[in-house]
Each structure stands twice: as structure tokens, then as C-alpha cells.
Design a protein around this motif. Structure first.
Motif, PDB file in Angstrom:
ATOM      1  N   GLU A 175      36.973  15.176 -23.395  1.00 17.90           N
ATOM      2  CA  GLU A 175      36.088  15.803 -22.415  1.00 17.90           C
ATOM      3  C   GLU A 175      34.708  16.116 -22.977  1.00 17.90           C
ATOM      4  O   GLU A 175      33.750  16.303 -22.223  1.00 17.90           O
ATOM      5  CB  GLU A 175      36.721  17.083 -21.878  1.00 17.90           C
ATOM      6  CG  GLU A 175      36.883  18.193 -22.902  1.00 17.90           C
ATOM      7  CD  GLU A 175      37.534  19.449 -22.332  1.00 17.90           C
ATOM      8  OE1 GLU A 175      36.817  20.226 -21.663  1.00 17.90           O
ATOM      9  OE2 GLU A 175      38.747  19.632 -22.540  1.00 17.90           O
ATOM     10  N   PHE A 176      34.580  16.171 -24.309  1.00 20.37           N
ATOM     11  CA  PHE A 176      33.308  16.529 -24.913  1.00 20.37           C
ATOM     12  C   PHE A 176      32.474  15.325 -25.347  1.00 20.37           C
ATOM     13  O   PHE A 176      31.327  15.483 -25.753  1.00 20.37           O
ATOM     14  CB  PHE A 176      33.544  17.428 -26.129  1.00 20.37           C
ATOM     15  CG  PHE A 176      34.363  18.654 -25.821  1.00 20.37           C
ATOM     16  CD1 PHE A 176      33.870  19.638 -24.973  1.00 20.37           C
ATOM     17  CD2 PHE A 176      35.623  18.817 -26.365  1.00 20.37           C
ATOM     18  CE1 PHE A 176      34.618  20.769 -24.678  1.00 20.37           C
ATOM     19  CE2 PHE A 176      36.382  19.942 -26.079  1.00 20.37           C
ATOM     20  CZ  PHE A 176      35.878  20.922 -25.226  1.00 20.37           C
ATOM     21  N   LEU A 177      33.055  14.136 -25.256  1.00 21.40           N
ATOM     22  CA  LEU A 177      32.354  12.954 -25.758  1.00 21.40           C
ATOM     23  C   LEU A 177      31.076  12.662 -25.002  1.00 21.40           C
ATOM     24  O   LEU A 177      30.024  12.392 -25.592  1.00 21.40           O
ATOM     25  CB  LEU A 177      33.275  11.730 -25.699  1.00 21.40           C
ATOM     26  CG  LEU A 177      34.308  11.560 -26.812  1.00 21.40           C
ATOM     27  CD1 LEU A 177      34.957  10.200 -26.706  1.00 21.40           C
ATOM     28  CD2 LEU A 177      33.681  11.749 -28.175  1.00 21.40           C
ATOM     29  N   LYS A 178      31.142  12.676 -23.688  1.00 19.34           N
ATOM     30  CA  LYS A 178      29.976  12.302 -22.886  1.00 19.34           C
ATOM     31  C   LYS A 178      28.813  13.259 -23.070  1.00 19.34           C
ATOM     32  O   LYS A 178      27.659  12.931 -22.792  1.00 19.34           O
ATOM     33  CB  LYS A 178      30.364  12.204 -21.411  1.00 19.34           C
ATOM     34  CG  LYS A 178      31.351  11.067 -21.123  1.00 19.34           C
ATOM     35  CD  LYS A 178      31.539  10.860 -19.644  1.00 19.34           C
ATOM     36  CE  LYS A 178      32.585   9.790 -19.366  1.00 19.34           C
ATOM     37  NZ  LYS A 178      32.248   8.497 -19.963  1.00 19.34           N
ATOM     38  N   SER A 179      29.113  14.462 -23.556  1.00 18.26           N
ATOM     39  CA  SER A 179      28.052  15.433 -23.823  1.00 18.26           C
ATOM     40  C   SER A 179      27.468  15.276 -25.220  1.00 18.26           C
ATOM     41  O   SER A 179      26.556  16.028 -25.592  1.00 18.26           O
ATOM     42  CB  SER A 179      28.601  16.859 -23.647  1.00 18.26           C
ATOM     43  OG  SER A 179      29.092  17.055 -22.334  1.00 18.26           O
ATOM     44  N   GLY A 180      27.997  14.330 -25.976  1.00 19.72           N
ATOM     45  CA  GLY A 180      27.470  14.089 -27.316  1.00 19.72           C
ATOM     46  C   GLY A 180      27.787  15.180 -28.311  1.00 19.72           C
ATOM     47  O   GLY A 180      27.059  15.360 -29.296  1.00 19.72           O
ATOM     48  N   LEU A 181      28.898  15.909 -28.089  1.00 20.34           N
ATOM     49  CA  LEU A 181      29.211  17.058 -28.934  1.00 20.34           C
ATOM     50  C   LEU A 181      30.110  16.731 -30.124  1.00 20.34           C
ATOM     51  O   LEU A 181      30.338  17.590 -30.975  1.00 20.34           O
ATOM     52  CB  LEU A 181      29.891  18.141 -28.082  1.00 20.34           C
ATOM     53  CG  LEU A 181      29.047  18.732 -26.952  1.00 20.34           C
ATOM     54  CD1 LEU A 181      29.881  19.691 -26.109  1.00 20.34           C
ATOM     55  CD2 LEU A 181      27.824  19.450 -27.513  1.00 20.34           C
ATOM     56  N   ILE A 182      30.614  15.481 -30.190  1.00 16.72           N
ATOM     57  CA  ILE A 182      31.585  15.131 -31.220  1.00 16.72           C
ATOM     58  C   ILE A 182      31.003  14.063 -32.152  1.00 16.72           C
ATOM     59  O   ILE A 182      30.448  13.062 -31.697  1.00 16.72           O
ATOM     60  CB  ILE A 182      32.903  14.632 -30.610  1.00 16.72           C
ATOM     61  CG1 ILE A 182      33.384  15.606 -29.526  1.00 16.72           C
ATOM     62  CG2 ILE A 182      33.970  14.465 -31.694  1.00 16.72           C
ATOM     63  CD1 ILE A 182      33.614  17.018 -30.009  1.00 16.72           C
ATOM     64  N   TYR A 183      31.166  14.276 -33.428  1.00 16.06           N
ATOM     65  CA  TYR A 183      30.636  13.393 -34.464  1.00 16.06           C
ATOM     66  C   TYR A 183      31.560  12.186 -34.648  1.00 16.06           C
ATOM     67  O   TYR A 183      32.781  12.333 -34.707  1.00 16.06           O
ATOM     68  CB  TYR A 183      30.531  14.179 -35.775  1.00 16.06           C
ATOM     69  CG  TYR A 183      29.944  13.440 -36.946  1.00 16.06           C
ATOM     70  CD1 TYR A 183      28.565  13.369 -37.134  1.00 16.06           C
ATOM     71  CD2 TYR A 183      30.774  12.842 -37.897  1.00 16.06           C
ATOM     72  CE1 TYR A 183      28.019  12.710 -38.231  1.00 16.06           C
ATOM     73  CE2 TYR A 183      30.243  12.188 -38.997  1.00 16.06           C
ATOM     74  CZ  TYR A 183      28.860  12.120 -39.159  1.00 16.06           C
ATOM     75  OH  TYR A 183      28.334  11.472 -40.247  1.00 16.06           O
ATOM     76  N   ASP A 184      30.978  10.999 -34.743  1.00 16.63           N
ATOM     77  CA  ASP A 184      31.753   9.772 -34.936  1.00 16.63           C
ATOM     78  C   ASP A 184      32.128   9.625 -36.414  1.00 16.63           C
ATOM     79  O   ASP A 184      31.261   9.539 -37.288  1.00 16.63           O
ATOM     80  CB  ASP A 184      30.928   8.564 -34.483  1.00 16.63           C
ATOM     81  CG  ASP A 184      31.731   7.264 -34.474  1.00 16.63           C
ATOM     82  OD1 ASP A 184      32.884   7.270 -34.958  1.00 16.63           O
ATOM     83  OD2 ASP A 184      31.191   6.251 -33.982  1.00 16.63           O
ATOM     84  N   LEU A 185      33.424   9.593 -36.684  1.00  9.93           N
ATOM     85  CA  LEU A 185      33.935   9.527 -38.057  1.00  9.93           C
ATOM     86  C   LEU A 185      34.216   8.106 -38.528  1.00  9.93           C
ATOM     87  O   LEU A 185      34.765   7.908 -39.616  1.00  9.93           O
ATOM     88  CB  LEU A 185      35.219  10.359 -38.165  1.00  9.93           C
ATOM     89  CG  LEU A 185      35.047  11.874 -38.040  1.00  9.93           C
ATOM     90  CD1 LEU A 185      36.397  12.540 -37.809  1.00  9.93           C
ATOM     91  CD2 LEU A 185      34.383  12.437 -39.295  1.00  9.93           C
ATOM     92  N   ALA A 186      33.850   7.106 -37.724  1.00  6.05           N
ATOM     93  CA  ALA A 186      34.178   5.723 -38.083  1.00  6.05           C
ATOM     94  C   ALA A 186      33.578   5.326 -39.421  1.00  6.05           C
ATOM     95  O   ALA A 186      34.220   4.643 -40.236  1.00  6.05           O
ATOM     96  CB  ALA A 186      33.703   4.768 -36.984  1.00  6.05           C
ATOM     97  N   GLY A 187      32.349   5.731 -39.685  1.00  4.85           N
ATOM     98  CA  GLY A 187      31.710   5.391 -40.955  1.00  4.85           C
ATOM     99  C   GLY A 187      32.421   6.009 -42.142  1.00  4.85           C
ATOM    100  O   GLY A 187      32.641   5.348 -43.171  1.00  4.85           O
ATOM    101  N   ALA A 188      32.797   7.276 -42.019  1.00  3.83           N
ATOM    102  CA  ALA A 188      33.517   7.956 -43.092  1.00  3.83           C
ATOM    103  C   ALA A 188      34.886   7.323 -43.309  1.00  3.83           C
ATOM    104  O   ALA A 188      35.343   7.153 -44.448  1.00  3.83           O
ATOM    105  CB  ALA A 188      33.672   9.432 -42.761  1.00  3.83           C
ATOM    106  N   ALA A 189      35.545   6.961 -42.208  1.00  2.00           N
ATOM    107  CA  ALA A 189      36.868   6.337 -42.316  1.00  2.00           C
ATOM    108  C   ALA A 189      36.786   5.019 -43.072  1.00  2.00           C
ATOM    109  O   ALA A 189      37.652   4.704 -43.899  1.00  2.00           O
ATOM    110  CB  ALA A 189      37.451   6.120 -40.928  1.00  2.00           C
ATOM    111  N   ALA A 190      35.749   4.234 -42.786  1.00  2.00           N
ATOM    112  CA  ALA A 190      35.585   2.954 -43.475  1.00  2.00           C
ATOM    113  C   ALA A 190      35.263   3.169 -44.949  1.00  2.00           C
ATOM    114  O   ALA A 190      35.782   2.462 -45.827  1.00  2.00           O
ATOM    115  CB  ALA A 190      34.474   2.153 -42.807  1.00  2.00           C
ATOM    116  N   GLU A 191      34.422   4.158 -45.251  1.00  2.00           N
ATOM    117  CA  GLU A 191      34.026   4.421 -46.636  1.00  2.00           C
ATOM    118  C   GLU A 191      35.191   4.887 -47.495  1.00  2.00           C
ATOM    119  O   GLU A 191      35.337   4.473 -48.658  1.00  2.00           O
ATOM    120  CB  GLU A 191      32.919   5.472 -46.658  1.00  2.00           C
ATOM    121  CG  GLU A 191      32.439   5.821 -48.067  1.00  2.00           C
ATOM    122  CD  GLU A 191      31.333   6.869 -48.073  1.00  2.00           C
ATOM    123  OE1 GLU A 191      30.931   7.286 -49.166  1.00  2.00           O
ATOM    124  OE2 GLU A 191      30.880   7.261 -46.965  1.00  2.00           O
TER     125      GLU A 191
END
Length: 350
Positions: free
Chosen positions: A98-114
Motif C-alpha cells: 500500500e505504500f509503494l505508490k507513494s514512494g515511501l519504500i526503499y528498493d533493496l534490489a541493489g543491496a540484494a545483488a551486492e
């Protein structure tokens, strides 16, 4: 099977942090990372097994631990007002959507790949955090559904723990004849308990393979085996009134209520998740009676042998407004990098 200190609740990570606003706060060269968690945790245990070791190994970062009452509601309000902590703990991956469209959540994809998080987590659990092409949550706990029962009551009445539908219904009828509710549970304070019961009956009547096929679109939820599962649940909870005495009672019971019934011998059994070990220890210690647990009874041939519905419980996300995302990622990576550490942290939650 033990009735004390039992913790099958396989926690990937369980913690808490201070209510000091949305961004990590720098004090000199030290960055403070805030994380809120549920208010039932053993804070001393968390400090001993998680916070203090992390702070000692990472002198530039300080974890601050603060449990929150009604965490989910508190977090929602804090996010809306810009006062949320750096690390967000929610009751599951779907709650963060519910918070994604408001831009309130940080994308962890980069950290997960690293840091190779995909290799450190179960594939399906990792994938549950992927939304709209990004990784927005990782599992905090893994949980399953089980049968908890009043061992003192079973032994006094000579009942055997049920393994199939016939045995389950026989114990239920015997309990009724003795003036005891066969089961107890309720949804006051947490309506997803309804989903717990639906999931139990779907898996133990229709069977896990059929449930999986329905989830991926190979079967219809209107197929006979699913209709049979819901019909059996209706018979047990509504027609027979086995959960607390009536369907109306089920809708009036909360956590303290149904644990009081089970631990005092007013009810014989409870279908609940492994998080219930916490309640069992607390309430049965007070009543002086004993409890135990078993796999859920298998209700049809479709269900096969015993099955455990493994799922993620709470999940972790990162506030997009955190001032120190690198420090937050350091916390998450530290938690996932040592299985023994994770189990040690989890040991206080049984």
C-alpha cells in the motif's frame, strides 16, 4: 515434544528499534538506526543477542530498540506523517504494497545483488518481496500452522491426539459431551485469523498440491475439493459451533480470551500458527496445566501425509526517507549473514 521453551517459529530476524523519527540520526561519527517491533518481544534477549553484538562489530552504527504497541497501525500513521523509523517491520510482504505508490519504500534490489541475499533466502520467500520489479521486503520470520492442545485435559480424559478427520471429530464430540469446547480461537484484534483457518482447511482437505495448482491458475477455486474444504470449515465453526461454542463467540474472542479458554481447560484444542508457542508458555504457566502440540490432522486423502504450511510471517522493509540507507543495509546484511546468529536471536521467542 516439549511443552516448555519450544520454538519452532523459525525466525529469520526479530528485533526492535527506537521511536526517533524517519531518518537515521547522526551523533558525531555514529549513525543511529531506528527500528520498531512488536511489543511482546523479550527486549533483554534482543539486546543481548542482536543489538549489543551488532553495535560492538559496527562502531559507526548504533541500533536503538523500541517495541511499539499496535505496531502495524502505529507504523502506518508514522509513515503518513513522515515520522517512521528507518527499518519498517510489517506483518507480511503484502502489507507494504500500500505504500509503494507513494514512494515511501526503499528498493533493496541493489543491496540484494551486492550481498547475495537471493542465495541466502528460500527462493519463494525472496520472491515474495518483489513488487513492480523491485525488492521491497525480506522475511523477518518463517511460520507454520499447527494443532495446540491442552495436554492435561487430554490425559485426564484419555483422549488421543487426532491425526485424521474421524479422530478429530471423535475428540470434538467427546469434549462436547464433557462440557468442554472442542476448539477455541477468535478474530478480535486481528481479522487475518479468518485466513488462517481457511488456509488450514484448504491444505488439509483439498491438499497442498491442489492449492498450489489453484494459486498458479491450473485449477479453479470453485473445483469440488475446494468447495468441500470450505463446507467442512462451515460445518465445524458455524453449524457445530466447535470454536468457542458458536460462530458468534469466535467473532468476539481475542488473544487473551482464547488462550484463557485453552489453558484453563475450557477448550481442548486450538489451530494456530507457531507464533502461538509464546501464548502457550505464558498462559499455561499461569494456569499450572500443561500443553503440547502436534501436526494438524489430515482431513482427506487429497492432503496426503502431515503437511506444514511454511510461510513468511513478519517482513522487513526500509523507509525511503532514511538519511543513511547504507547503514540500514549493513544492519540487514549482518542479520542474514550468520545462520547460527539468527537461531540464537530466535531462541528467546518460544
Amino acid at each position: 515434544m516439549k511443552t516448555r521453551r519450544l520454538s519452532v517459529l523459525v525466525a529469520l530476524l526479530i528485533l526492535a528499534f527506537g521511536m526517533l523519527g524517519s531518518a537515521a540520526v547522526a551523533q558525531g561519527d555514529v549513525v543511529i538506526i531506528n527500528w520498531w517491533t512488536e511489543d511482546y518481544i523479550d527486549l533483554d534477549q534482543i539486546n543481548e543477542t542482536l543489538v549489543n553484538p551488532f553495535n560492538a562489530e559496527n562502531p559507526g552504527i548504533q541500533l536503538v530498540v523500541t517495541p511499539q504497541t499496535s505496531l502495524n497501525d502505529t507504523l502506518r500513521t508514522a509513515l503518513a506523517s513522515g515520522e517512521a523509523p528507518d527499518i519498517l517491520q510489517t506483518p507480511g510482504a503484502s502489507f507494504i504494497a500500500e505504500f509503494l505508490k507513494s514512494g515511501l519504500i526503499y528498493d533493496l534490489a541493489g543491496a540484494a545483488a551486492e550481498f547475495g541475499w537471493e542465495e541466502k533466502l528460500l527462493p519463494w520467500a525472496y520472491q515474495s518481496g518483489i513488487l513492480e520489479g523491485g525488492l521491497y521486503s525480506i522475511p523477518l520470520t518463517y511460520e507454520s500452522m499447527i494443532l495446540l492442545y491442552n495436554k492435561t485435559l487430554f490425559e485426564a480424559n484419555g483422549w488421543t491426539v487426532p491425526t485424521n478427520l474421524a479422530e478429530f471429530e471423535a475428540v470434538a464430540e467427546a469434549a462436547l459431551a464433557a462440557g468442554i469446547n472442542p476448539l477455541t480461537y477468535g478474530n478480535v484484534g486481528w481479522q487475518p485469523t479468518n485466513e488462517h483457518l481457511v488456509g488450514i482447511y484448504l491444505n488439509n482437505v483439498a491438499g497442498p498440491e491442489n492449492v498450489y495448482k489453484a494459486l498458479i491458475g491450473e485449477k479453479s477455486w470453485t473445483d469440488p475439493e475446494f468447495a468441500e474444504a470450505i463446507s467442512l470449515l462451515k460445518t465445524h465453526i458455524a453449524d457445530n459451533g466447535w470454536f468457542g461454542g458458536s460462530l458468534e463467540t469466535y467473532f468476539s474472542l481475542g488473544w487473551d480470551d482464547f488462550w484463557a479458554e485453552l489453558s484453563n481447560g475450557q477448550a481442548a484444542m486450538m489451530m494456530i500458527g507457531t507464533w502461538g508457542f509464546r501464548g502457550a508458555n505464558e498462559f499455561f504457566d499461569e494456569s499450572g496445566q500443561e500443553w503440547d502440540w502436534a501436526p494438524l490432522p489430515v482431513f482427506s486423502e487429497n492432503a496426503g501425509a502431515y503437511n506444514y504450511e511454511l510461510a513468511t510471517g513478519s517482513t522487513l522493509s526500509v523507509n525511503a526517507e532514511t538519511a543513511n540507507p547504507e547503514a540500514v543495509v549493513t544492519v540487514l546484511n549482518w542479520l542474514m549473514s550468520n545462520p547460527d546468529r539468527v537461531l540464537n536471536i530466535a531462541s528467546g521467542y518460544g
